[in-house]
Scaffold this motif. Structure first.
Motif, PDB file in Angstrom:
ATOM      1  N   THR A  14       0.982  -1.080  -0.072  1.00  0.00           N
ATOM      2  CA  THR A  14      -0.430   0.130  -0.239  1.00  0.00           C
ATOM      3  C   THR A  14       0.719   0.927   0.036  1.00  0.00           C
ATOM      4  O   THR A  14       1.690   1.021   0.937  1.00  0.00           O
ATOM      5  N   ALA A  15       0.328   2.289  -0.418  1.00  0.00           N
ATOM      6  CA  ALA A  15       1.377   3.458  -0.796  1.00  0.00           C
ATOM      7  C   ALA A  15       1.789   3.558  -1.954  1.00  0.00           C
ATOM      8  O   ALA A  15       3.405   4.346  -1.643  1.00  0.00           O
ATOM      9  N   TYR A 205       7.247   3.683   4.767  1.00  0.00           N
ATOM     10  CA  TYR A 205       5.876   4.031   6.130  1.00  0.00           C
ATOM     11  C   TYR A 205       5.836   5.281   5.995  1.00  0.00           C
ATOM     12  O   TYR A 205       4.627   5.506   6.482  1.00  0.00           O
ATOM     13  N   ASP A 206       6.421   6.245   5.572  1.00  0.00           N
ATOM     14  CA  ASP A 206       6.457   8.532   6.156  1.00  0.00           C
ATOM     15  C   ASP A 206       5.130   8.231   5.128  1.00  0.00           C
ATOM     16  O   ASP A 206       4.113   9.215   4.956  1.00  0.00           O
ATOM     17  N   ARG A 207       4.895   7.780   3.512  1.00  0.00           N
ATOM     18  CA  ARG A 207       4.397   7.943   2.706  1.00  0.00           C
ATOM     19  C   ARG A 207       2.726   7.638   3.262  1.00  0.00           C
ATOM     20  O   ARG A 207       1.928   8.160   2.721  1.00  0.00           O
ATOM     21  N   ILE A 208       3.065   6.007   4.212  1.00  0.00           N
ATOM     22  CA  ILE A 208       2.125   5.240   4.462  1.00  0.00           C
ATOM     23  C   ILE A 208       0.903   6.575   5.479  1.00  0.00           C
ATOM     24  O   ILE A 208      -0.219   6.361   5.608  1.00  0.00           O
ATOM     25  N   VAL A 254     -12.875   4.851  21.362  1.00  0.00           N
ATOM     26  CA  VAL A 254     -11.901   5.258  20.792  1.00  0.00           C
ATOM     27  C   VAL A 254     -11.177   6.770  20.608  1.00  0.00           C
ATOM     28  O   VAL A 254     -12.705   7.185  20.012  1.00  0.00           O
ATOM     29  N   SER A 255     -10.835   7.657  21.260  1.00  0.00           N
ATOM     30  CA  SER A 255     -10.286   9.127  20.606  1.00  0.00           C
ATOM     31  C   SER A 255      -9.881   8.616  18.935  1.00  0.00           C
ATOM     32  O   SER A 255      -9.854   8.031  18.936  1.00  0.00           O
ATOM     33  N   LEU A 256     -10.219  10.465  18.514  1.00  0.00           N
ATOM     34  CA  LEU A 256      -9.764  10.357  16.766  1.00  0.00           C
ATOM     35  C   LEU A 256      -8.338  10.223  17.136  1.00  0.00           C
ATOM     36  O   LEU A 256      -7.787   9.581  16.214  1.00  0.00           O
ATOM     37  N   ASP A 257      -7.657  11.172  17.679  1.00  0.00           N
ATOM     38  CA  ASP A 257      -5.874  10.488  17.945  1.00  0.00           C
ATOM     39  C   ASP A 257      -5.358   9.123  18.010  1.00  0.00           C
ATOM     40  O   ASP A 257      -4.707   8.639  17.044  1.00  0.00           O
ATOM     41  N   ALA A 258      -6.614   8.641  18.601  1.00  0.00           N
ATOM     42  CA  ALA A 258      -6.274   6.844  18.913  1.00  0.00           C
ATOM     43  C   ALA A 258      -6.739   6.048  18.014  1.00  0.00           C
ATOM     44  O   ALA A 258      -5.088   4.967  17.579  1.00  0.00           O
ATOM     45  N   ALA A 259      -7.289   6.482  16.939  1.00  0.00           N
ATOM     46  CA  ALA A 259      -7.738   5.625  15.963  1.00  0.00           C
ATOM     47  C   ALA A 259      -6.826   6.010  14.625  1.00  0.00           C
ATOM     48  O   ALA A 259      -6.259   5.140  14.273  1.00  0.00           O
ATOM     49  N   ILE A 260      -6.205   7.233  14.690  1.00  0.00           N
ATOM     50  CA  ILE A 260      -5.674   7.371  13.818  1.00  0.00           C
ATOM     51  C   ILE A 260      -4.840   6.721  13.694  1.00  0.00           C
ATOM     52  O   ILE A 260      -3.927   6.154  13.032  1.00  0.00           O
ATOM     53  N   SER A 261      -4.338   6.945  15.171  1.00  0.00           N
ATOM     54  CA  SER A 261      -2.466   6.231  15.105  1.00  0.00           C
ATOM     55  C   SER A 261      -2.506   4.559  14.540  1.00  0.00           C
ATOM     56  O   SER A 261      -1.561   4.563  14.255  1.00  0.00           O
ATOM     57  N   GLN A 262      -3.534   3.767  15.414  1.00  0.00           N
ATOM     58  CA  GLN A 262      -3.808   2.780  15.161  1.00  0.00           C
ATOM     59  C   GLN A 262      -3.632   2.452  13.505  1.00  0.00           C
ATOM     60  O   GLN A 262      -3.354   1.212  13.700  1.00  0.00           O
ATOM     61  N   LEU A 263      -5.085   3.395  13.248  1.00  0.00           N
ATOM     62  CA  LEU A 263      -4.844   3.051  11.700  1.00  0.00           C
ATOM     63  C   LEU A 263      -3.690   3.048  10.741  1.00  0.00           C
ATOM     64  O   LEU A 263      -3.306   2.247   9.786  1.00  0.00           O
ATOM     65  N   LYS A 264      -2.347   4.371  11.656  1.00  0.00           N
ATOM     66  CA  LYS A 264      -1.225   4.219  10.743  1.00  0.00           C
ATOM     67  C   LYS A 264      -0.673   3.292  11.416  1.00  0.00           C
ATOM     68  O   LYS A 264       0.526   2.324   9.878  1.00  0.00           O
ATOM     69  N   GLN A 265      -1.068   2.646  12.079  1.00  0.00           N
ATOM     70  CA  GLN A 265      -0.121   1.318  12.802  1.00  0.00           C
ATOM     71  C   GLN A 265      -0.134   0.072  11.796  1.00  0.00           C
ATOM     72  O   GLN A 265       0.609  -0.496  11.596  1.00  0.00           O
ATOM     73  N   ASN A 266      -1.586  -0.050  12.072  1.00  0.00           N
ATOM     74  CA  ASN A 266      -2.436  -1.222  11.430  1.00  0.00           C
ATOM     75  C   ASN A 266      -1.757  -1.541   9.743  1.00  0.00           C
ATOM     76  O   ASN A 266      -1.576  -2.586   9.040  1.00  0.00           O
ATOM     77  N   SER A 267      -1.367   0.024   9.105  1.00  0.00           N
ATOM     78  CA  SER A 267      -1.701  -0.171   7.263  1.00  0.00           C
ATOM     79  C   SER A 267      -0.136  -0.223   7.540  1.00  0.00           C
ATOM     80  O   SER A 267       0.469  -1.063   6.231  1.00  0.00           O
TER      81      SER A 267
END
Length: 309
Positions: A14-15, A205-208, A254-267
């Protein structure tokens, strides 16, 4: 049996830039693109899937995009059947078919013409498994695969309950693992050339991470909220990366920040799994897109021209 139908396949994590690369090459080789992504088949699921826009297509026809509603099932066998039909229709027009995407199993099913199980269904057995999962959880159901079909156990996510149950059902009915019945990799069905795109891990990873930020700006939260309000919250399609994380925020867990952080990690983890899968399962000509992308595009063009012309 292999035929002489040429087929160009473009894969990568991806990315990494598969969409832009494929459109550039399709324009040069009079091609049409078949999406090799298991999620881009779903209508109204555009942002998290990084679905190609009409503008990005630059006039290149695309197939197997927006063909299912979010609550409809879509299997590897479905993809195989539709992709083979698309390859035939594209070639009949005198054009070059391209399969482009990151879902390796789907793409391999076409290249090697996997023989999917024709096992009859056992609805009572399936109902028992669904009830078991309701009571004990998807992880407990997934663990049952470890003994009967370790390869499917490794490849299937525990939350993909439908496919986990199907794997258990096939073994129950036939006595053989589903993974054995998928494999038919003696020789490709088509005259296939597989181009793999990769790049420096840190840059990828930066692009993701940047892509996730762009998705938020492009309205990912609104997209998930709308899908949730339309009743799709519990659909299997909503377990995909990009939806399941933001869905937790929409549900207030979860908070939005936590959701975004998790999304980046999972990606990032997903990209790593994709690369591992491609390197172990496919015969690929790799091109590193870390620097000088235009030069690499010319190299890919030359390689394909030498392969087919």
């Amino acid at each position: 049996m292999k035929n002489n139908q040429p087929l160009i396949v473009i894969v990568g994590p991806t990315a990494v830039g598969k969409t832009a690369t494929s459109i550039s090459l399709a324009k040069q080789f009079n091609g049409e693109v078949i999406s090799g992504d298991s999620m881009q088949v779903y209508q109204s699921m555009d942002v998290a899937t990084a679905k190609v826009s009409k503008e990005e297509m630059e006039g290149i026809p695309h197939h197997l995009i927006d063909i299912k509603k979010p609550d409809e099932s879509f299997s590897v066998a479905d993809f195989q059947s539709l992709a083979k039909k698309s390859i035939s229709s594209i070639s009949e027009k005198g054009k070059m078919p391209f399969i482009v995407g990151g879902t390796g199993l789907y793409i391999n099913s076409v290249i090697y013409d996997y023989n999917f199980s024709k096992a009859t269904e056992d609805r009572l057995f399936r109902d028992r498994l669904n009830k078991f999962a309701d009571e004990h959880g998807n992880d407990a159901l997934h663990e049952q695969l470890k003994k009967t079909d370790p390869l499917s156990y490794k490849n299937l996510h525990p939350n993909n309950r439908r496919r986990v149950i199907r794997a258990l059902e096939v073994h129950h009915v036939t006595g053989k693992p589903l993974s054995e019945q998928l494999t038919n990799e003696e020789s490709p069905l088509y005259d296939t050339t597989i181009i793999g795109l990769t790049m420096d891990r840190k840059m990828l990873y930066d692009r993701i991470n940047e892509r996730v930020d762009q998705m938020i700006e492009q309205g990912l939260i609104h997209e998930v909220e709308r899908l949730f309000e339309e009743g799709y919250g519990d659909c299997q399609s909503m377990q995909a990366i990009g939806y399941k994380e933001i869905l937790e925020y929409v549900r207030g867990t979860v908070s939005l920040d936590a959701a975004i952080s998790q999304l980046k990690q999972n990606s990032r983890r997903f990209a790593k799994r994709q690369l591992t899968w491609f390197r172990n399962k496919m015969d690929i000509e790799w091109f590193d897109m870390t620097t000088n992308r235009e030069k690499k595009l010319k190299e890919i063009h030359t390689f394909l021209k030498e392969s087919y012309y």
